[in-house]
Design an enzyme around this catalytic site. Structure first.
Site, PDB file in Angstrom:
ATOM      1  N   ARG A 229       0.840  -1.196   0.000  1.00 17.16           N
ATOM      2  CA  ARG A 229       0.000   0.000   0.000  1.00 17.16           C
ATOM      3  C   ARG A 229       0.875   1.247   0.000  1.00 17.16           C
ATOM      4  O   ARG A 229       1.916   1.299   0.653  1.00 17.16           O
ATOM      5  CB  ARG A 229      -0.888   0.030   1.244  1.00 17.16           C
ATOM      6  CG  ARG A 229      -2.144  -0.807   1.097  1.00 17.16           C
ATOM      7  CD  ARG A 229      -3.136  -0.195   0.085  1.00 17.16           C
ATOM      8  NE  ARG A 229      -4.353  -0.961  -0.038  1.00 17.16           N
ATOM      9  CZ  ARG A 229      -4.542  -1.961  -0.910  1.00 17.16           C
ATOM     10  NH1 ARG A 229      -3.593  -2.323  -1.754  1.00 17.16           N
ATOM     11  NH2 ARG A 229      -5.695  -2.596  -0.973  1.00 17.16           N
ATOM     12  N   HIS A 277      -0.715   0.624  -9.761  1.00 16.64           N
ATOM     13  CA  HIS A 277      -1.469  -0.193  -8.788  1.00 16.64           C
ATOM     14  C   HIS A 277      -2.177  -1.355  -9.503  1.00 16.64           C
ATOM     15  O   HIS A 277      -3.394  -1.522  -9.382  1.00 16.64           O
ATOM     16  CB  HIS A 277      -2.478   0.659  -8.016  1.00 16.64           C
ATOM     17  CG  HIS A 277      -2.998  -0.027  -6.774  1.00 16.64           C
ATOM     18  ND1 HIS A 277      -3.332   0.616  -5.623  1.00 16.64           N
ATOM     19  CD2 HIS A 277      -3.238  -1.342  -6.520  1.00 16.64           C
ATOM     20  CE1 HIS A 277      -3.761  -0.248  -4.716  1.00 16.64           C
ATOM     21  NE2 HIS A 277      -3.722  -1.470  -5.252  1.00 16.64           N
TER      22      HIS A 277
HETATM   23  P1  NDP Z   1      -2.296 -10.853   4.847  1.00 16.46           P
HETATM   24  O1  NDP Z   1      -3.185 -10.250   5.866  1.00 16.46           O
HETATM   25  O2  NDP Z   1      -2.400 -12.301   4.557  1.00 16.46           O
HETATM   26  O3  NDP Z   1      -0.770 -10.541   5.206  1.00 16.46           O
HETATM   27  C1  NDP Z   1      -0.349  -9.352   5.792  1.00 16.46           C
HETATM   28  C2  NDP Z   1       1.006  -9.607   6.406  1.00 16.46           C
HETATM   29  O4  NDP Z   1       1.511  -8.375   6.929  1.00 16.46           O
HETATM   30  C3  NDP Z   1       0.968 -10.605   7.549  1.00 16.46           C
HETATM   31  O5  NDP Z   1       2.085 -11.457   7.486  1.00 16.46           O
HETATM   32  C4  NDP Z   1       1.052  -9.719   8.794  1.00 16.46           C
HETATM   33  O6  NDP Z   1       1.658 -10.353   9.916  1.00 16.46           O
HETATM   34  C5  NDP Z   1       1.951  -8.620   8.268  1.00 16.46           C
HETATM   35  N1  NDP Z   1       1.797  -7.410   9.073  1.00 16.46           N
HETATM   36  C6  NDP Z   1       0.704  -6.619   9.216  1.00 16.46           C
HETATM   37  N2  NDP Z   1       0.953  -5.618  10.055  1.00 16.46           N
HETATM   38  C7  NDP Z   1       2.223  -5.769  10.465  1.00 16.46           C
HETATM   39  C8  NDP Z   1       3.061  -5.059  11.366  1.00 16.46           C
HETATM   40  N3  NDP Z   1       2.632  -3.963  11.994  1.00 16.46           N
HETATM   41  N4  NDP Z   1       4.312  -5.523  11.560  1.00 16.46           N
HETATM   42  C9  NDP Z   1       4.763  -6.628  10.929  1.00 16.46           C
HETATM   43  N5  NDP Z   1       4.012  -7.347  10.056  1.00 16.46           N
HETATM   44  C10 NDP Z   1       2.766  -6.921   9.844  1.00 16.46           C
HETATM   45  O7  NDP Z   1      -2.536 -10.005   3.512  1.00 16.46           O
HETATM   46  P2  NDP Z   1      -2.204 -10.422   2.010  1.00 16.46           P
HETATM   47  O8  NDP Z   1      -0.884 -11.080   1.965  1.00 16.46           O
HETATM   48  O9  NDP Z   1      -3.361 -11.105   1.408  1.00 16.46           O
HETATM   49  O10 NDP Z   1      -2.141  -8.962   1.336  1.00 16.46           O
HETATM   50  C11 NDP Z   1      -1.168  -8.041   1.771  1.00 16.46           C
HETATM   51  C12 NDP Z   1      -1.462  -6.661   1.217  1.00 16.46           C
HETATM   52  O11 NDP Z   1      -1.137  -6.594  -0.162  1.00 16.46           O
HETATM   53  C13 NDP Z   1      -2.928  -6.212   1.260  1.00 16.46           C
HETATM   54  O12 NDP Z   1      -3.285  -5.753   2.543  1.00 16.46           O
HETATM   55  C14 NDP Z   1      -2.950  -5.116   0.226  1.00 16.46           C
HETATM   56  O13 NDP Z   1      -2.686  -3.877   0.862  1.00 16.46           O
HETATM   57  C15 NDP Z   1      -1.812  -5.462  -0.719  1.00 16.46           C
HETATM   58  N6  NDP Z   1      -2.280  -5.812  -2.057  1.00 16.46           N
HETATM   59  C16 NDP Z   1      -1.857  -5.065  -3.111  1.00 16.46           C
HETATM   60  C17 NDP Z   1      -2.245  -5.360  -4.393  1.00 16.46           C
HETATM   61  C18 NDP Z   1      -1.732  -4.610  -5.561  1.00 16.46           C
HETATM   62  O14 NDP Z   1      -2.221  -4.825  -6.680  1.00 16.46           O
HETATM   63  N7  NDP Z   1      -0.760  -3.739  -5.381  1.00 16.46           N
HETATM   64  C19 NDP Z   1      -3.141  -6.502  -4.659  1.00 16.46           C
HETATM   65  C20 NDP Z   1      -3.489  -7.252  -3.501  1.00 16.46           C
HETATM   66  C21 NDP Z   1      -3.083  -6.903  -2.237  1.00 16.46           C
HETATM   67  P3  NDP Z   1       0.965 -11.630  10.623  1.00 16.46           P
HETATM   68  O15 NDP Z   1       0.993 -12.736   9.569  1.00 16.46           O
HETATM   69  O16 NDP Z   1       1.845 -11.933  11.750  1.00 16.46           O
HETATM   70  O17 NDP Z   1      -0.421 -11.208  10.971  1.00 16.46           O
HETATM   71  C1  OXD Z   2      -6.068  -5.329  -3.376  1.00 19.25           C
HETATM   72  C2  OXD Z   2      -5.575  -4.378  -4.377  1.00 19.25           C
HETATM   73  O1  OXD Z   2      -6.061  -5.013  -2.179  1.00 19.25           O
HETATM   74  O2  OXD Z   2      -5.835  -4.575  -5.583  1.00 19.25           O
HETATM   75  O3  OXD Z   2      -6.495  -6.428  -3.776  1.00 19.25           O
HETATM   76  O4  OXD Z   2      -4.898  -3.426  -4.017  1.00 19.25           O
END
Ligand code: NDP
Ligand code: OXD
Length: 314
Positions: A229, A277
């Site tokens: 993000r 994005h």
């Molecule tokens: P998940 O919720 O499965 O994974 C998020 C990860 O981030 C987890 O491992 C979590 O830790 C870690 N995390 C969150 N907060 C913290 C913190 N404060 N400190 C350390 N680690 C942290 O989400 P996804 O993998 O499914 O997706 C991740 C992100 O990718 C989405 O939230 C979205 O913003 C982004 N995204 C972007 C897209 C794009 O096209 N650019 C498309 C899809 C998604 P823990 O496992 O320990 O909870």
């Molecule tokens: C998502 C994205 O969160 O596209 O899936 O950013």
């Protein structure tokens, strides 16, 4: 059973048409012409305007049409008692794996350097380290981060991840929590962020963090790839770090403000790669199937899966 599509930026008609084709029995409606608020059972949303979801008094679930849910939790009037369900689906995961592998390899294989040689019609080779000499670190070792880590590991990179809780992924080193961040960064040559946006990750990709990355990459210098993000990054700091050599290059798919302003110096920076994005776009066919399955589960009396804990908000 009535569903409302509450979608900004994408075509709500295309999404509703996809769902109607998949499940003709569902009553698909498009906000703001959805009729009575009380009749709405489910909301499928992307960047819903603040205050609208609360109006649906009989709402059973809010489905995010993306993996990230920050666009929902920023609504100060979000109804507290309605589950928010996020997307966990092979289609979205594999698209992200493609993006991350592509950009790690692009930096690792020094493709931008070769693009320059080609423009100059120069037949020139530059040192090419092996993947095993390069340490990739993934911030956010969740659904997407873990899948990317496994593919990069299979390519031979030394891969580690950083998350809140410790993970156990064969051949991938796990660092957990704020106390382990420094150790994670100091072993990392190519940093990939797949973090969600929350108060704890706001602006985390900043100059102080880049300064902790490993300085011993076999060629060039530390690289940042952010496909998580935009508001987790400080773009002024990225530009400063690129200009003073703290970072060698960056791939950015997400930005503090989207779309990225035409006036941003990031566009023209010779070592920045920009995508709009679209690292992993939400495919209407795949995601409508996913949401439809969730609705069928719920209507059979089974619990939703992938419900977001509102305290974590990711
Ligand atoms: P998940 O919720 O499965 O994974 C998020 C990860 O981030 C987890 O491992 C979590 O830790 C870690 N995390 C969150 N907060 C913290 C913190 N404060 N400190 C350390 N680690 C942290 O989400 P996804 O993998 O499914 O997706 C991740 C992100 O990718 C989405 O939230 C979205 O913003 C982004 N995204 C972007 C897209 C794009 O096209 N650019 C498309 C899809 C998604 P823990 O496992 O320990 O909870
Ligand atoms: C998502 C994205 O969160 O596209 O899936 O950013």
């Amino acid at each position: 059973m009535a569903l409302v599509f509450l979608i900004e930026e994408w075509s709500a008609e295309a999404w509703a048409g996809e769902m109607a084709g998949l499940a003709p029995g569902l009553d698909c409606r498009i906000w703001p012409d959805h009729g009575s608020d009380e009749e709405i059972d489910y909301a499928l949303v992307w960047k819903p305007p603040a205050g609208v979801l609360r109006r649906f008094a009989n709402l059973k679930a809010i489905f995010s049409l993306g993996a990230g849910v920050d666009h929902i939790f920023q609504d100060p009037d979000l109804p507290e008692d309605v589950p928010v369900v996020r997307v966990v689906d092979r289609d979205i995961t594999m698209r992200m794996v493609e993006y991350v592998v592509l950009h790690v390899l692009m930096h690792h294989r020094r493709q931008r350097l070769y693009d320059g040689f080609q423009r100059q019609r120069k037949w020139r080779e530059a040192r090419q380290p092996a993947a095993r000499e390069t340490r990739v670190g993934i911030m956010g070792l969740g659904v997407l981060g873990a899948a990317c880590a496994e593919r990069l590991r299979d390519l031979g990179f030394q891969v580690a991840g950083w998350s809140r809780c410790e993970k156990s992924i064969s051949g991938v080193e796990s660092f957990a929590g704020d106390a382990a961040l420094g150790a994670f960064l100091s072993r990392t040559h190519i940093l990939v962020s797949l973090l969600p946006y929350t108060p704890a990750t706001h602006g985390i990709l900043n100059r102080a963090l880049f300064a902790q990355l490993a300085g011993d990459r076999p060629v060039d210098g530390p690289v940042l790839i952010n496909a998580g993000r935009g508001r987790t990054q400080n773009e002024t700091d990225i530009l400063g770090a690129l200009d003073d050599g703290t970072l060698y290059a960056a791939t950015l798919d997400v930005f503090e403000d989207e779309p990225l302003a035409a006036s941003s110096p990031l566009w023209a920076h010779p070592r920045v790669t920009i995508t709009p994005h679209n690292a992993s776009v939400s495919d209407p066919a795949a995601l409508c199937r996913y949401v439809h399955d969730q609705i069928l589960r719920h209507e059979r009396g089974e619990p939703f899966t992938n419900v977001v804990d509102p305290k974590r908000a990711y």
